[in-house]
Scaffold this active site. Structure first.
Site, PDB file in Angstrom:
ATOM      1  N   GLU B  78       0.805  -1.197   0.082  1.00 27.95           N
ATOM      2  CA  GLU B  78       0.081   0.052  -0.093  1.00 27.95           C
ATOM      3  C   GLU B  78       0.912   1.195  -0.184  1.00 27.95           C
ATOM      4  O   GLU B  78       0.493   2.256  -0.618  1.00 27.95           O
ATOM      5  CB  GLU B  78      -0.933  -0.080   1.329  1.00 27.95           C
ATOM      6  CG  GLU B  78      -2.049  -1.042   0.993  1.00 27.95           C
ATOM      7  CD  GLU B  78      -1.562  -2.487   1.419  1.00 27.95           C
ATOM      8  OE1 GLU B  78      -0.493  -2.723   1.830  1.00 27.95           O
ATOM      9  OE2 GLU B  78      -2.242  -3.391   1.003  1.00 27.95           O
ATOM     10  N   HIS B 147     -11.432  -6.348   8.247  1.00 29.74           N
ATOM     11  CA  HIS B 147     -12.324  -5.909   6.937  1.00 29.74           C
ATOM     12  C   HIS B 147     -13.523  -5.081   7.261  1.00 29.74           C
ATOM     13  O   HIS B 147     -14.447  -5.280   6.689  1.00 29.74           O
ATOM     14  CB  HIS B 147     -12.872  -7.294   6.241  1.00 29.74           C
ATOM     15  CG  HIS B 147     -11.594  -8.103   5.955  1.00 29.74           C
ATOM     16  ND1 HIS B 147     -11.079  -9.183   7.015  1.00 29.74           N
ATOM     17  CD2 HIS B 147     -10.933  -8.372   4.947  1.00 29.74           C
ATOM     18  CE1 HIS B 147     -10.311  -9.820   5.960  1.00 29.74           C
ATOM     19  NE2 HIS B 147      -9.994  -9.350   4.903  1.00 29.74           N
TER      20      HIS B 147
HETATM   21  C1  TPP Z   1      -2.143  -5.019   4.303  1.00 33.82           C
HETATM   22  C2  TPP Z   1      -2.802  -5.961   3.689  1.00 33.82           C
HETATM   23  N1  TPP Z   1      -3.071  -5.546   2.254  1.00 33.82           N
HETATM   24  C3  TPP Z   1      -3.973  -6.228   1.414  1.00 33.82           C
HETATM   25  C4  TPP Z   1      -4.785  -7.472   2.178  1.00 33.82           C
HETATM   26  C5  TPP Z   1      -5.647  -8.325   1.330  1.00 33.82           C
HETATM   27  N2  TPP Z   1      -5.049  -9.555   0.907  1.00 33.82           N
HETATM   28  C6  TPP Z   1      -5.452 -10.611   1.751  1.00 33.82           C
HETATM   29  S1  TPP Z   1      -4.617 -12.056   1.264  1.00 33.82           S
HETATM   30  C7  TPP Z   1      -3.974 -11.176  -0.057  1.00 33.82           C
HETATM   31  C8  TPP Z   1      -3.101 -11.687  -1.130  1.00 33.82           C
HETATM   32  C9  TPP Z   1      -1.780 -12.498  -0.251  1.00 33.82           C
HETATM   33  O1  TPP Z   1      -1.298 -13.224  -1.244  1.00 33.82           O
HETATM   34  P1  TPP Z   1       0.089 -14.190  -0.988  1.00 33.82           P
HETATM   35  O2  TPP Z   1       0.776 -13.288  -0.049  1.00 33.82           O
HETATM   36  O3  TPP Z   1       0.862 -14.735  -2.236  1.00 33.82           O
HETATM   37  O4  TPP Z   1      -0.463 -15.372   0.013  1.00 33.82           O
HETATM   38  P2  TPP Z   1      -1.568 -16.609  -0.146  1.00 33.82           P
HETATM   39  O5  TPP Z   1      -2.854 -16.188   0.165  1.00 33.82           O
HETATM   40  O6  TPP Z   1      -1.272 -16.887  -1.526  1.00 33.82           O
HETATM   41  O7  TPP Z   1      -1.147 -17.471   0.775  1.00 33.82           O
HETATM   42  C10 TPP Z   1      -4.461  -9.833  -0.199  1.00 33.82           C
HETATM   43  C11 TPP Z   1      -3.960  -8.850  -1.299  1.00 33.82           C
HETATM   44  C12 TPP Z   1      -4.203  -7.598   3.453  1.00 33.82           C
HETATM   45  N3  TPP Z   1      -5.169  -8.647   3.929  1.00 33.82           N
HETATM   46  N4  TPP Z   1      -3.322  -6.787   4.232  1.00 33.82           N
END
Ligand code: TPP
Ligand code: MG
Lengths: 410, 355
Positions: B78, B147
């Protein structure tokens, strides 16, 4: 006019989108057993190659080969298989429970079971994980009661977190599992701090940091590497590269760097890449890193190469952004089937015993679910109290919160 | 800047038209579409917003229409998203970026409060920062503490930011277009519980879709609503309810259910704030209830209530009351005990009427 062409923005794209033919030909996979196993006190510059290769133990024929093989007894491998099967069965039941409205949300591990289940074996009691939401295998493999996990998922009257947290955001100090945050990456640098504390106090405990491929883009990831590198913190820095971050392919976070593991090299942190669907390889590499940390040699970065077979969460539908058959084309196979095959090849397991174990495990999960449901599910039966909203904000409830609690009628 | 067509009658009711019906998601998307079409400097990016079109699908189709260099996926950072948006704005673009949930804006807080908010001031206008940060806000979806947050007061406390919170598709589109065209940074908070319909807090009942609501009528083309103008959603003479976002619909329901002749003001923009509309109403009714979903202490309501007593003190017949989320993190299971629903708002109205 300039002698240079006009600039244009580069935006990485995955090789294939829905409607296309899945293609992982660009994923270079070392032969099982091909990558050497250095001494744990090796300097990071001497093992740069390990950040670009993939350490693998199980070959196509189900044999354990090469210098990273031979660390686990048959008994231990059978337990490992059971843990992964348990996690898979647990996920399937909880996914169903979510569809039935017994909880609001769920996230599964399908295809990634080996990572957290095998890693847990490399840690000891007292060590601390700072996990993301996709490492429940750390709890399962440490025999944390499934009923407790379900109580949390159902937000029922026995929920150890009193209904406050989103389902699957477990917490258990006892089991070396730091409270999960919904805010990505924050835990990564905290793990480094925990490890630094252990060093400050001349303790013997080590920490493990966890992050997904996508979340490595956050500043906290980079802060973690700086601190771990500077203070040689006794921490294992894990990156689970499951190829996807919701709809975003790993190339968006990785950028021009060849691999995620390579991120460690600029910090002078030994970095290894491992087949995340190979229980034996995951264990061997995490044990190597744990030994480095325990010998006060500092941090190790590990990238687990795996694939998120399921949806990101119950709020997601991956068919909108990747081919439906992509997981079948994933070249590193299924972690459960691979370990199963290995054990059959070794002659300590069979198809029949596997089917029987599946049934036993399913029964165990169902029994746990029955027990949990006695205490309620999200919208039915026993619930945490409204009082629980107000408690635990501070050690001692300040007057303004007490007034609000009374206003709420509790 | 083109102004909104005068389609609100004085009563706050819309005149009947044959316009398209849109959800709030479609309205927000349409605002970006119209802006990108009109102005090649408008770019849209954020986590999952490119190919997929955003986890709430607000940017769906924009990449296909405008190409990968005007609508694209960002790394999960972000601070990176906002920092690069500031840099693009310094170049001359107009970035409209998405923060996936308002709860995830904190890594960007440094860039927002110390940079975006002050670039005009510290360079004496040499550089400016016309960026928009869209972010879904508020609870009501069992999203738990990460959320569900409503961090608007963390923005209104910062000098140099504008803060907008629409409560319906018509406003969402007009205000988002105005935000994109605004020369300064705008925090655009989209109440996610309103994306698909005017949720009034009665969670046990299905929500009416926007297609059945007059404020779901949204012109296809360009229009804008001035930032800083409140809207009276319900006229009344007994008590003024000041609110915004999801709580507008909760307050309207509470007034109806209690049979109280309440005037309901939808602020729409918290900063700048339409003080005239507030003062006019409270001077008339002599009673005031402030409602927001965010926590109480140092919330935006505190600012409004201070202004009300400064400007309307001699007209007040009862203490001004605030109905808000409790001063705790947003719980998961006890969502409806936390959310300031129509019951709580209704009781506050009764209390203020009896005082
Ligand atoms: C600071 C923040 N930004 C955005 C999100 C929304 N979000 C939750 S999971 C995710 C994807 C994460 O992907 P990854 O790090 O590859 O982990 P995976 O889900 O594949 O295990 C996002 C963008 C969040 N939870 N926290
Ligand atoms: Mg991932």
């Amino acid at each position: 006019m300039t002698e240079f062409p006009l600039l244009s923005l580069h935006v990485p794209e995955p090789a294939v989108r829905p409607g296309g033919q899945p293609d992982f030909s660009n994923v270079k996979i070392a032969k099982a057993g091909a990558v050497p196993r250095p001494e744990v006190d090796v300097a990071s510059e001497e093992i740069r190659d390990l950040a670009y290769s993939i350490i693998r133990v199980l070959n196509r024929d189900g044999e354990a080969v090469g210098p990273w093989a031979g660390l686990l007894s048959d008994e231990e491998l059978l337990t490992g298989l059971r843990n992964m099967m348990k996690l898979r069965a647990f996920d399937a039941r909880m996914l169903m429970a979510q569809r039935q409205g017994k909880t609001s949300f769920y996230m599964q591990h399908l295809g990634e079971e080996a990572v957290s289940c095998a890693f847990r074996k490399a840690l000891r009691k007292g060590d601390m994980n700072f996990p993301t939401y996709r490492q429940a295998g750390l709890l399962i493999a440490d025999d944390y009661p499934m009923v407790e996990m379900m109580n949390q998922i159902f937000s029922n009257e026995s929920d150890p977190l009193r209904g406050r947290q989103l389902p699957i955001m477990y917490s258990s100090k006892e089991h070396g599992f730091f409270t999960i945050s919904g805010n990505l990456a924050t835990q990564y640098v905290q793990a480094v701090g925990w490890a630094m504390a252990s060093a400050i106090k001349n303790d013997t405990k080590i920490a493990a940091a966890w992050i997904g491929d996508g979340s490595t883009a956050e500043s906290d990831f980079h802060s973690a590497l700086v601190f771990a590198s500077t203070y040689k913190a006794p921490v294992i820095l894990n990156i689970v590269n499951n190829q996807w971050a919701i709809s975003t392919f790993q190339g968006i976070a990785r950028g021009g760097s060849g691999t995620f593991a390579a991120r460690g090299l600029g910090f002078g942190i030994p970095a290894l890449r491992v087949d995340g669907n190979d229980y034996l390889a995951v264990y061997a590499v995490s044990r190597w890193a744990a030994e480095r940390a325990r010998r006060n040699l500092g941090p190790t970065l590990i990238e687990y190469v795996t694939y998120r077979v399921g949806a990101h969460s119950t709020s997601d539908d991956p068919s909108a952004y990747r081919p439906k058959t992509e997981s079948e084309a994933w070249p590193l196979g299924d972690p459960v089937l691979r370990l199963k095959k290995h054990l059959i090849v070794k002659g300590v397991w069979s198809e029949e015993r596997h089917v029987q174990a599946e049934a036993e495990i399913l029964d165990e999960v169902i029994q746990a679910q029955k027990q949990a449901e006695v205490h309620g599910t999200l919208h039915a039966g026993g619930k945490p109290s409204v009082r629980d909203i107000f408690e635990g904000v501070y050690a001692e409830m300040p007057a303004h919160i007490r007034r609000q609690r009374q206003k709420a009628g509790y | 800047m083109p102004r909104c067509p005068p389609i609100f009658a004085a009563s706050g009711k819309r005149q009947v038209t044959d316009m398209a019906r849109m959800t709030m998601i479609e309205a927000v998307r349409s605002a970006m579409d119209v802006s990108m079409e009109r102005d090649g400097d408008v770019v849209v990016f954020g986590e999952d917003v490119g190919y997929f079109g955003g986890v709430f699908r607000c940017t769906q189709g924009l990449q296909a229409k405008y190409g990968k260099t005007r609508c694209f996926d960002a790394p999960i950072s972000e601070s990176g998203i906002v920092g690069t948006a500031i840099g693009m704005a310094a170049y001359g673009l107009k970035p409209c970026v998405e923060i996936q949930f308002a709860d995830y804006m904190y890594p960007a807080y440094d860039q927002i409060t110390q940079e975006a908010a002050r670039i005009r001031y510290r360079s004496n206008g040499d550089f400016t920062c016309p960026i928009v940060l869209r972010m879904p806000t508020g609870g009501g979806i069992f999203g738990g503490q990460t959320h569900s947050q409503s961090p608007e007061a963390l923005f209104t406390h910062v000098c140099g930011l504008k803060v907008v919170v629409p409560s319906n598709p018509y406003d969402a589109k007009g205000l988002l277009i105005a935000s994109i065209e605004d020369p300064d940074p705008v925090m655009f908070l989209e109440p996610k519980r309103l994306y698909n319909g005017p949720f009034d807090g009665h969670h046990e009942k299905p929500v009416t879709p926007w297609s059945k609501h007059e404020l779901g009528e949204v012109p296809d083309g360009h229009y804008s609503i001035p930032i800083g103008k409140a809207e009276v959603r319900r006229q009344g003479s007994a008590v003024t309810v000041i609110t915004y976002g999801t709580m507008v619909h909760v307050a309207l329901a509470a007034a109806e259910e209690m049979g109280i002749d309440a005037e309901v003001i939808d602020l729409r923009s918290l900063l700048p704030l339409d003080l005239d509309t507030i003062v006019q109403s409270v001077t008339k009714t002599g009673r005031c209830v402030m409602v927001h979903e965010a926590t109480l202490t140092s919330g935006f309501g505190a600012e409004v209530v201070a202004l009300v007593q400064e400007h309307c003190f001699y007209h007040l017949e009862a203490p001004v009351v605030r109905v808000t989320g409790w001063d705790t993190p947003y719980p998961h299971a006890q969502e409806w005990d936390y959310f300031p629903g129509p019951g709580r708002v209704g009781r506050a109205l009764a209390e203020v009427m009896e005082a």
